[in-house]
Design an enzyme around this catalytic site. Structure first.
Site, PDB file in Angstrom:
ATOM      1  N   GLY A  93       0.808  -1.220   0.000  1.00 43.13           N
ATOM      2  CA  GLY A  93       0.000   0.000   0.000  1.00 43.13           C
ATOM      3  C   GLY A  93       0.837   1.264   0.000  1.00 43.13           C
ATOM      4  N   ASN A 132       1.492   3.427  -2.459  1.00 45.20           N
ATOM      5  CA  ASN A 132       1.259   4.404  -3.516  1.00 45.20           C
ATOM      6  C   ASN A 132       0.703   5.720  -2.980  1.00 45.20           C
ATOM      7  OD1 ASN A 132      -1.183   2.541  -3.262  1.00 45.20           O
ATOM      8  ND2 ASN A 132      -2.075   4.298  -4.337  1.00 45.20           N
ATOM      9  N   THR A 133       0.427   5.772  -1.664  1.00 42.65           N
ATOM     10  CA  THR A 133      -0.131   6.998  -1.093  1.00 42.65           C
ATOM     11  C   THR A 133       0.157   7.045   0.406  1.00 42.65           C
ATOM     12  OG1 THR A 133      -2.165   8.327  -0.920  1.00 42.65           O
ATOM     13  CG2 THR A 133      -2.379   5.977  -0.561  1.00 42.65           C
ATOM     14  N   TYR A 156     -12.984  -2.211  12.192  1.00 47.94           N
ATOM     15  CA  TYR A 156     -11.643  -1.656  11.988  1.00 47.94           C
ATOM     16  C   TYR A 156     -10.789  -1.853  13.236  1.00 47.94           C
ATOM     17  CZ  TYR A 156      -7.879   1.712  11.267  1.00 47.94           C
ATOM     18  OH  TYR A 156      -6.642   2.299  11.153  1.00 47.94           O
ATOM     19  N   SER A 180      -2.658   0.528  15.033  1.00 50.90           N
ATOM     20  CA  SER A 180      -3.290   1.812  15.341  1.00 50.90           C
ATOM     21  C   SER A 180      -3.667   1.878  16.813  1.00 50.90           C
ATOM     22  CB  SER A 180      -4.554   1.990  14.491  1.00 50.90           C
ATOM     23  OG  SER A 180      -5.316   3.089  14.930  1.00 50.90           O
TER      24      SER A 180
END
Length: 318
Positions: free
Chosen positions: A48, A50-51, A202, A177
């Site tokens: 992940g 690309n950003t 999440y 997180s």
């Protein structure tokens, strides 16, 4: 008079915010990786990337001389990110490979090709994530957030662990997180089929990241492969795109949020810091050890989640 009072109040608040802004931003930025370690001749894989913080992590590690491989679901976006990294870092060795963490067949195909073409892997950063999306399933029928954030990275790590061991000393960084504080592993309904709350799902997936790290750490003892999890902080990124409420909160309280570059610091720290050479199975935030919620320290839960994850993925990981 009331209108005048309101205008004056807003003016005072605005002035205070302007005066305090530099201090607020300094506090919000959090810890910074101070290590000057070079990674010349080392290979790094970031999912992940690309950003957001993944891309900023790639920029930093490329600037240290590493060969950085961006594993992205959208190859076109990955190539755009790679081009940007090459512009920002002269001589950057960066490439893009297709990987869809929501599809185990894609993960296996990626790993098979990777193992044929790449001789060493010194840092694996499990960074990709999905946050608070509507109820969806992966190609294999897993709840999307648990499937991508936990199970997808679980399988990827399993398939690449042999290469990581052969390349040792090597490191695995798992992006979790602070949300794990509010997560519970619902062993009776892991895929949220009985009920679904996007926020709680999440949090469950981020707790699963913590438990995976804490179970894998001891299993790697003696291999010179370490694994640690990180909380990047509250970062301005595309991750909240599925939640209108979160998007609005992030817009209004932007000054209290980290930039992607600031959010990448702890991932970078865990990837390069010399003092972490033999530290494994721990959790970090702002480039320092961080507290793990009680449910993230449950020996029983982490073993059960490990076994269930292996069963779901059809693998045996001793």
């Amino acid at each position: 008079m009331v209108l005048v009072f309101i205008c004056i109040s807003f003016g005072v608040i605005g002035l205070l915010m302007m005066l305090l802004f530099p201090h607020i931003r300094k506090y919000a930025a959090g810890g910074v990786c101070r290590s000057q370690a070079r990674l010349d001749g080392k290979t790094v894989l970031i999912t992940g990337a690309n950003t957001g913080i993944g891309k900023e992590t790639a920029v930093d590690l490329a600037s240290r001389g590493a060969r950085v491989i961006l594993a992205c679901r959208d190859v076109e976006k990955g190539e755009i990110a790679a081009a940007e990294i090459r512009t920002r870092v002269g001589g950057a060795k960066v490439e893009v490979r297709e990987l869809d963490l929501a599809d185990t067949s894609s993960i296996r195909a990626f790993a098979q090709k990777f193992l044929k073409e790449v001789n060493h892997l010194h840092v694996l950063i499990n960074n990709a994530g999905v946050m608070m999306c509507p109820y969806m399933k992966t190609a294999d029928g897993f709840e999307m957030q648990l499937g991508v954030n936990h199970l997808g990275h679980f399988l990827l790590t399993y398939l690449l662990i042999g290469l990581l061991k052969r390349s040792a000393p090597s490191r695995i960084v798992v992006v979790s997180s602070l949300a794990h504080y509010f997560g519970w592993i619902r062993l009776h309904d892991l895929m949220s089929q009985g009920s679904y709350n996007s926020g709680l799902a999440y949090c469950q997936s981020k707790l699963a990241n913590i438990l995976f790290t804490r179970e894998l750490g001891p299993r790697l003892q003696g291999s010179k492969v370490t694994v640690n999890s990180v909380h990047p902080g509250s970062v301005r990124s595309e991750l909240v795109r599925h939640s209108t409420v979160m998007s609005l909160l992030f817009t209004f309280f932007g000054m209290f949020l980290k930039t992607p570059q600031e959010g990448a610091q702890t991932s970078i720290y865990c990837a390069v810091a010399e003092e972490l050479d033999s530290i494994s199975g721990k959790h970090f935030s702002d480039c320092t050890p961080a507290f793990v919620a009680p449910q993230g320290r449950s020996e029983d839960t982490k073993r059960k989640l490990w076994d269930i994850s292996c069963d779901l993925l059809g693998i045996e990981w001793d």
